[in-house]
Design an enzyme around this catalytic site. Structure first.
Site, PDB file in Angstrom:
ATOM      1  N   ASP A  60       7.343 -23.494  -5.171  1.00 25.83           N
ATOM      2  CA  ASP A  60       7.398 -22.044  -4.987  1.00 25.83           C
ATOM      3  C   ASP A  60       6.000 -21.526  -5.315  1.00 25.83           C
ATOM      4  O   ASP A  60       5.483 -21.807  -6.409  1.00 25.83           O
ATOM      5  CB  ASP A  60       8.449 -21.452  -5.940  1.00 25.83           C
ATOM      6  CG  ASP A  60       8.673 -19.969  -5.677  1.00 25.83           C
ATOM      7  OD1 ASP A  60       7.696 -19.257  -5.334  1.00 25.83           O
ATOM      8  OD2 ASP A  60       9.813 -19.513  -5.822  1.00 25.83           O
ATOM      9  N   SER A 139      -3.836  -9.757   6.364  1.00 26.26           N
ATOM     10  CA  SER A 139      -3.160  -9.161   7.516  1.00 26.26           C
ATOM     11  C   SER A 139      -3.930  -7.924   7.969  1.00 26.26           C
ATOM     12  O   SER A 139      -4.659  -7.313   7.175  1.00 26.26           O
ATOM     13  CB  SER A 139      -1.746  -8.743   7.104  1.00 26.26           C
ATOM     14  OG  SER A 139      -1.140  -7.959   8.102  1.00 26.26           O
ATOM     15  N   TYR A 152       3.819  -4.825   0.939  1.00 29.95           N
ATOM     16  CA  TYR A 152       3.158  -5.791   1.830  1.00 29.95           C
ATOM     17  C   TYR A 152       1.690  -5.400   2.053  1.00 29.95           C
ATOM     18  O   TYR A 152       0.777  -6.212   1.857  1.00 29.95           O
ATOM     19  CB  TYR A 152       3.910  -5.866   3.166  1.00 29.95           C
ATOM     20  CG  TYR A 152       3.381  -6.937   4.087  1.00 29.95           C
ATOM     21  CD1 TYR A 152       3.621  -8.280   3.811  1.00 29.95           C
ATOM     22  CD2 TYR A 152       2.632  -6.619   5.211  1.00 29.95           C
ATOM     23  CE1 TYR A 152       3.127  -9.284   4.653  1.00 29.95           C
ATOM     24  CE2 TYR A 152       2.141  -7.602   6.054  1.00 29.95           C
ATOM     25  CZ  TYR A 152       2.395  -8.934   5.768  1.00 29.95           C
ATOM     26  OH  TYR A 152       1.901  -9.920   6.596  1.00 29.95           O
ATOM     27  N   ALA A 154      -0.205  -3.441   0.287  1.00 34.46           N
ATOM     28  CA  ALA A 154      -0.960  -3.519  -0.971  1.00 34.46           C
ATOM     29  C   ALA A 154      -1.299  -4.969  -1.314  1.00 34.46           C
ATOM     30  O   ALA A 154      -2.407  -5.276  -1.752  1.00 34.46           O
ATOM     31  CB  ALA A 154      -0.153  -2.885  -2.102  1.00 34.46           C
ATOM     32  N   SER A 155      -0.334  -5.856  -1.081  1.00 34.63           N
ATOM     33  CA  SER A 155      -0.581  -7.270  -1.418  1.00 34.63           C
ATOM     34  C   SER A 155      -1.693  -7.845  -0.542  1.00 34.63           C
ATOM     35  O   SER A 155      -2.533  -8.612  -1.001  1.00 34.63           O
ATOM     36  CB  SER A 155       0.700  -8.103  -1.254  1.00 34.63           C
ATOM     37  OG  SER A 155       1.073  -8.227   0.112  1.00 34.63           O
ATOM     38  N   LYS A 156      -1.705  -7.429   0.718  1.00 32.72           N
ATOM     39  CA  LYS A 156      -2.695  -7.996   1.644  1.00 32.72           C
ATOM     40  C   LYS A 156      -4.082  -7.389   1.411  1.00 32.72           C
ATOM     41  O   LYS A 156      -5.097  -8.060   1.626  1.00 32.72           O
ATOM     42  CB  LYS A 156      -2.232  -7.796   3.096  1.00 32.72           C
ATOM     43  CG  LYS A 156      -0.937  -8.562   3.427  1.00 32.72           C
ATOM     44  CD  LYS A 156      -1.098 -10.056   3.244  1.00 32.72           C
ATOM     45  CE  LYS A 156       0.106 -10.857   3.671  1.00 32.72           C
ATOM     46  NZ  LYS A 156      -0.059 -12.312   3.442  1.00 32.72           N
TER      47      LYS A 156
END
Ligand SMILES: NC(=O)c1ccc[n+]([C@@H]2O[C@H](COP(=O)([O-])OP(=O)(O)OC[C@H]3O[C@@H](n4cnc5c(N)ncnc54)[C@H](OP(=O)(O)O)[C@@H]3O)[C@@H](O)[C@H]2O)c1
Length: 245
Positions: A60, A139, A152, A154-156
């Site tokens: 994981d 992305s 999503y 923010a993470s990218k």
């Protein structure tokens, strides 16, 4: 010449799976990781048939110890590392309306911590070798605030900016950082989405990613239509942006 040693996370489907096939056809030695070991076994068999020595790791991406063990095991099995592609990621809706942060936290953890967990353990070996390539998969969403996908986007953004910093930090060790920013690619992640402008087949996307890494691109945004649209989307009013929800 020795075959390239390439580690790919999230290799059990979509972009990661097809990157594995593309590099296997080029004769690379592969390390493939994901949670679904049954899928990895099938993909590894195909890679071996294409000609690439392949090792698989059930891990994981959120588990720092498991990802470090996979990296250490791959390095000791194949004697070094040339390219690491931190591709594992999830793209769900934030699900914030009910007041529960479980889903958004899982997105942030998988797509940010999962990337640091995957890439960082390889850095000391790359430093010692004086070469290596780190490839975070970000992305086009890292350039926009997509409605319902705040976690999503923010993470990218986080991994794209982190990679820009690492590029400066690691330059002196001859470590290349190529950040990949795809638009809509035809994979299980986007299969249920209603609107997928400029959708690209996964095989084409993978060809472009392999070429961007080879050419030492810093940040590779594609398809070109998306690259052109990013500055335009930044100035359109919120009312129009809400239509992308
Ligand atoms: N498709 C697109 O349009 C698009 C656009 C821009 C960026 N991206 C990015 O490209 C990457 C690959 O996406 P995809 O479209 O190929 O999606 P996908 O087909 O859903 O594949 C996602 C991969 O990530 C793995 N993964 C997810 N959570 C994980 C975890 N906690 N630990 C380990 N592995 C995990 C999955 O494996 P298991 O479930 O077996 O663990 C799977 O192999 C993602 O980072 C995504 O954000 C995709």
């Amino acid at each position: 010449m020795m075959s390239k040693r390439i580690f790919i996370s999230g290799a059990s489907s979509g972009i990661g799976e097809f990157l594995a096939y593309a590099y296997a056809k080029l004769g690379a030695t592969l390390g493939l990781s994901a949670r679904r070991i049954d899928r990895l076994e099938v993909i590894a068999k195909a890679c071996r048939e294409f000609g690439g020595e392949t090792h698989i790791y059930q891990s994981d991406a959120k588990d720092r110890v498991a990802t470090k063990n996979a990296a250490d095991n791959f390095i000791s099995n194949v004697g070094g590392i040339d390219i690491v592609i931190a591709n594992a990621g999830i793209g769900n809706h934030d699900d914030i309306i009910q007041g529960d942060a479980t889903v958004i936290n899982d997105i942030l953890e998988t797509n940010i911590i999962g990337v640091t967990n995957t890439l960082v353990p390889f850095i000391p070996t790359m430093k010692k070798q004086k070469h290596g390539i780190l490839v975070p998969v970000s992305s086009v969403a890292s350039f926009l605030a997509v409605p319902y996908h705040g976690g999503y986007s923010a993470s990218k953004i986080a991994i794209r900016v982190m990679a820009d910093s690492w590029r400066l930090t690691l330059h002196k060790y001859n470590i290349q950082i190529t950040t990949i920013c795809p638009g809509f690619i035809e994979t299980p992640m986007t299969a249920e989405q209603k609107r997928r402008p400029f959708l690209m087949p996964v095989e084409t996307a993978v060809e472009k990613i392999v070429s961007a890494i080879d050419r030492g691109k810093k940040t590779f945004v594609f398809p070109w239509q998306m690259k052109v649209l990013i500055p335009v989307l930044k100035i359109i009013p919120d009312g129009l942006l809400r239509m992308f929800g």
